[in-house]
Design a protein around this motif. Structure first.
Motif, short mmCIF file in Angstrom:
data_model
loop_
_atom_site.label_atom_id
_atom_site.label_comp_id
_atom_site.label_asym_id
_atom_site.label_seq_id
_atom_site.Cartn_x
_atom_site.Cartn_y
_atom_site.Cartn_z
N GLN A 171 0.81 -1.22 0.00
CA GLN A 171 0.00 0.00 0.00
C GLN A 171 0.85 1.27 0.00
N TYR A 172 2.14 1.08 0.25
CA TYR A 172 3.09 2.18 0.06
C TYR A 172 4.11 1.65 -0.93
N CYS A 173 4.14 2.18 -2.11
CA CYS A 173 5.14 1.70 -3.06
C CYS A 173 5.74 2.87 -3.82
N GLU A 174 6.92 2.63 -4.36
CA GLU A 174 7.61 3.76 -4.98
C GLU A 174 8.28 3.35 -6.28
N PHE A 175 8.61 4.36 -7.07
CA PHE A 175 9.28 4.12 -8.34
C PHE A 175 10.79 4.28 -8.19
N ALA A 176 11.53 3.51 -8.98
CA ALA A 176 12.99 3.60 -8.95
C ALA A 176 13.50 3.78 -10.38
N ARG A 177 14.70 4.31 -10.48
CA ARG A 177 15.32 4.43 -11.80
C ARG A 177 16.29 3.28 -12.03
N LYS A 178 16.12 2.64 -13.17
CA LYS A 178 17.03 1.55 -13.57
C LYS A 178 17.89 2.13 -14.69
N ASN A 179 19.14 2.38 -14.39
CA ASN A 179 19.99 3.15 -15.30
C ASN A 179 20.74 2.29 -16.31
N TYR A 180 20.57 2.56 -17.56
CA TYR A 180 21.41 1.96 -18.60
C TYR A 180 21.30 2.78 -19.87
N PHE A 181 22.31 2.66 -20.71
CA PHE A 181 22.32 3.42 -21.95
C PHE A 181 21.86 2.57 -23.11
N TYR A 182 20.89 3.01 -23.80
CA TYR A 182 20.48 2.37 -25.03
C TYR A 182 19.71 3.41 -25.82
N PRO A 183 19.90 3.48 -27.12
CA PRO A 183 19.29 4.60 -27.87
C PRO A 183 17.76 4.63 -27.83
N ASP A 184 17.12 3.46 -27.59
CA ASP A 184 15.66 3.51 -27.56
C ASP A 184 15.13 3.84 -26.16
N LEU A 185 16.04 4.23 -25.27
CA LEU A 185 15.66 4.62 -23.91
C LEU A 185 16.12 6.07 -23.70
N PRO A 186 15.30 7.02 -24.11
CA PRO A 186 15.79 8.39 -24.19
C PRO A 186 16.22 9.00 -22.86
N LYS A 187 15.61 8.57 -21.77
CA LYS A 187 15.97 9.18 -20.49
C LYS A 187 17.30 8.69 -19.95
N GLY A 188 17.80 7.56 -20.48
CA GLY A 188 19.01 6.97 -19.92
C GLY A 188 18.70 6.12 -18.72
N TYR A 189 17.44 6.04 -18.36
CA TYR A 189 17.01 5.12 -17.31
C TYR A 189 15.56 4.74 -17.59
N ARG B 39 22.52 0.32 -11.18
CA ARG B 39 22.59 1.45 -10.23
C ARG B 39 21.20 2.03 -9.93
N TYR B 40 20.31 1.15 -9.49
CA TYR B 40 18.95 1.58 -9.14
C TYR B 40 18.98 2.63 -8.03
N PHE B 41 18.12 3.60 -8.13
CA PHE B 41 17.84 4.44 -6.96
C PHE B 41 16.41 4.96 -7.06
N VAL B 42 15.86 5.36 -5.93
CA VAL B 42 14.47 5.84 -5.90
C VAL B 42 14.35 7.08 -6.78
N CYS B 43 13.32 7.12 -7.60
CA CYS B 43 13.16 8.22 -8.55
C CYS B 43 12.79 9.51 -7.81
N PRO B 44 13.66 10.51 -7.87
CA PRO B 44 13.36 11.75 -7.14
C PRO B 44 12.23 12.56 -7.78
N ASP B 45 11.86 12.24 -9.00
CA ASP B 45 10.79 12.99 -9.69
C ASP B 45 9.40 12.50 -9.32
N LEU B 46 9.33 11.35 -8.64
CA LEU B 46 8.01 10.77 -8.37
C LEU B 46 7.84 10.51 -6.87
#
Lengths: 479, 95
Positions: free
Chosen positions: A72-90, A271-278
């Protein structure tokens, strides 16, 4: 030495929303490249994600239907990797607190015996875009329409022990997400795809071997094939004294083999970390209770009810409950007809389904409505039609809008059930064929079929077959 | 922090750094890590993990398509394109 294969699945299910996980772009399939990717999807500086409210109840429904815990409490994380079809880089995903955790699913493999597979988690995440590698003179083309499309990734425990079980588990989840109306699960369009983790261990061991992940399988057939060839490859390596390297592999259906992907060794350092934007998602008890109360009858419960209430075999019940519209259609026909449910099941799974397949239609969406089929089957049940003539009537119904009764009337197809009429015909036939009668009476039982054929010929196939058999036997043995 | 870790991070972040720069970054990153590591000395026994300091949850938006194509504007930002696709140096992950 005998070996045991150990399998776990990671299934990507596209949620059936109108718009993306974090933007108001359309998720429609098949649009012109890059026309459904906005500033957020393309990660332009200064943009912020805006979470789509429809995805949360959809993920929760999956959790409730798989006996899982809803975080009931959940959060988003960023999964970081480089690939051209992933514009955010995560990729925005979930790691420590996925929305769904620790459930299980039950399914049948070959018979009525149920197998239970644990669901470790199901988390919300966004899809990436698509890379196209052909015909761009040494360059790759990128289409970002799919970027940001909402998915749930379902991860099972390594509880599966054969390719057959893996396919049965996958089909069960495929059916379930459509019942829940959380995904169209269209495999051709990539709305339902699967990564398979495979390892082998000696049959008498309980220590898992090193696993390989086979990525991006988009058909049940490929899943089964890929597991079979990967299992064989690993056993060959181990038996010839080699070890298994943990790696990601791709299956080639043309070559029937898996091959290691040319990924760099560090590709999995995300290099996962909690998404600071969400901010965290908070789900109330009320929301869960409301969703739970609104769950439809699930495939397993429906299958069991069909077996119990309609005396169907497990196999027939399984096939009829594969999709909800088909199961509903079956029940509508049962309601509309005086025929017993077994006959209804046989007709839907046999004649109707094969006619529908010929025209690439779903069995529940053909010119033959539940009411029309129901009446036709009533006419079999009340002996107006033999099964064989009913098929002729069915074919005519397919081509017209006439009811079974109208066709029977027009074509004079009513079954002959009048005992004295059939007896009169039999008498004539016996009289006209003394040699055959003699053969039958001297013990040549096989000639019986000849007499049945003669009666059917004389009645244009309209005599009730069971009655013909009975009367013929009586006449031939007495007179 | 080891030099090797700096080089690994640079590689993951697609940063090209030379030896001198790597050594400088190693020193700086070590200091940053040491600074953040002070947090580890706080006794957090019984304190639940917290991702955000505010007692608010994520605002939601209705599931509606609100954006139309901005392809032309996006394409104008791309160094190379063809048939409506962004072109990038060939990347292929194939068997």
């Amino acid at each position: 030495m005998s070996w045991q294969v150990v399998i776990g699945l990671e299934i990507h299910v596209q949620l059936n929303t109108q718009s993306k996980l974090f933007s108001g772009s359309s998720t429609r399939y098949g649009g012109e490249p890059n026309t459904q990717a906005d500033w957020i999807d393309c990660a332009l500086p200064g943009t912020l994600p805006k979470l789509n409210q429809a995805v949360i109840p959809k993920a929760i429904k999956f959790g409730l239907a798989t006996n899982s815990r809803i975080n009931q409490y959940c959060e988003f994380a960023r999964k970081n990797y480089f690939y051209p079809d992933l514009p955010k880089g995560y990729q925005t995903s979930q790691l420590d607190k996925p929305i769904v955790e620790d459930g299980f699913i039950r399914f049948c493999v070959d018979d009525a015996n149920e197998k239970k597979v644990r669901i470790e988690r199901a988390h919300l995440e966004e899809d990436a875009g698509k890379s196209l590698h052909e015909d761009f003179h040494g360059m790759s083309g990128i289409d970002l329409n799919r970027a940001g499309t909402p998915l749930i990734e379902i991860v099972t425990a390594p509880d599966i022990r054969s390719a057959k079980e893996a396919v049965a588990c996958l089909k069960t989840i495929h059916t379930l997400v459509r019942y829940l109306d959380i995904s169209d699960a269209n495999m051709q369009e990539g709305s339902f795809r699967c990564d398979v983790n495979v390892s082998v261990m000696p049959s008498d061991s309980d220590t898992f071997g090193t696993r390989c992940e086979i990525k991006n399988l988009n058909s049940f057939k490929f899943v089964e094939e890929a597991i079979a060839v990967e299992t064989e490859r690993q056993i060959d390596l181990l038996e010839s004294g080699h070890t298994i390297a943990q790696e990601t592999r791709l299956y080639s259906p043309e070559r029937k083999e898996t091959k290691a992907m040319r990924s760099k060794a560090d590709a999995h350092d995300y290099r996962y970390f909690v998404c600071p934007d969400l901010l965290p998602i908070i789900v109330s008890d009320e929301e869960i209770a409301t969703l739970k109360a609104a769950l439809p009858e699930l495939p397993r419960a429906k299958r069991q009810r069909f077996v119990k209430d309609f005396a169907l075999t497990d196999y027939d019940a399984q096939r009829l409950t594969e999709t909800k519209p088909l199961a509903d259609f079956f029940e509508d026909v049962v309601k509309a007809s005086k025929a017993n449910a077994k006959l209804v099941a046989n007709w839907i799974l046999g004649t109707l389904m094969s006619a529908a397949n010929d025209e690439n239609l779903d069995a529940y969406a053909t010119p033959i409505s539940a009411e029309r089929l129901g009446l036709l089957l009533t006419r079999i049940e009340d002996n107006t039609l033999s099964g064989k003539i009913a098929k002729t009537v069915f074919a005519k119904m397919w081509e017209s809008e006439l009811s079974a009764d109208e066709i029977i009337e027009q074509e004079g197809l009513k079954q002959i059930t009048d005992t004295s009429a059939i007896e009169a015909i039999i008498d004539d036939i016996i009289k006209a064929n003394p040699a055959q009668v003699e053969q039958y009476r001297s013990g040549k039982d096989k000639i019986f079929g000849f007499f049945v054929g003669q009666v059917m010929k004389a009645t244009k196939g309209q005599a009730a077959p069971a009655q013909v058999n009975q009367l013929l036997k009586a006449k031939l043995s007495t007179s | 922090m080891e030099l090797q870790e700096v080089e690994q991070l640079a590689k993951l972040a697609r940063l090209k750094i030379d030896q001198d720069h790597a050594e400088q970054l190693r020193t700086e990153c070590s200091k940053i890590v040491a600074l953040a590591s002070q947090l580890a000395s706080v006794d957090t026994e019984g304190v639940p993990a917290m991702a955000h300091p505010h007692e608010v949850s994520q605002p939601l938006r209705p599931d509606e398509v609100t954006e139309s194509s901005c392809k032309d504007a996006l394409m104008a930002l791309a160094p190379a394109q063809e048939e409506g696709l962004f072109l990038v140096p060939k990347v292929i992950e194939e068997a």
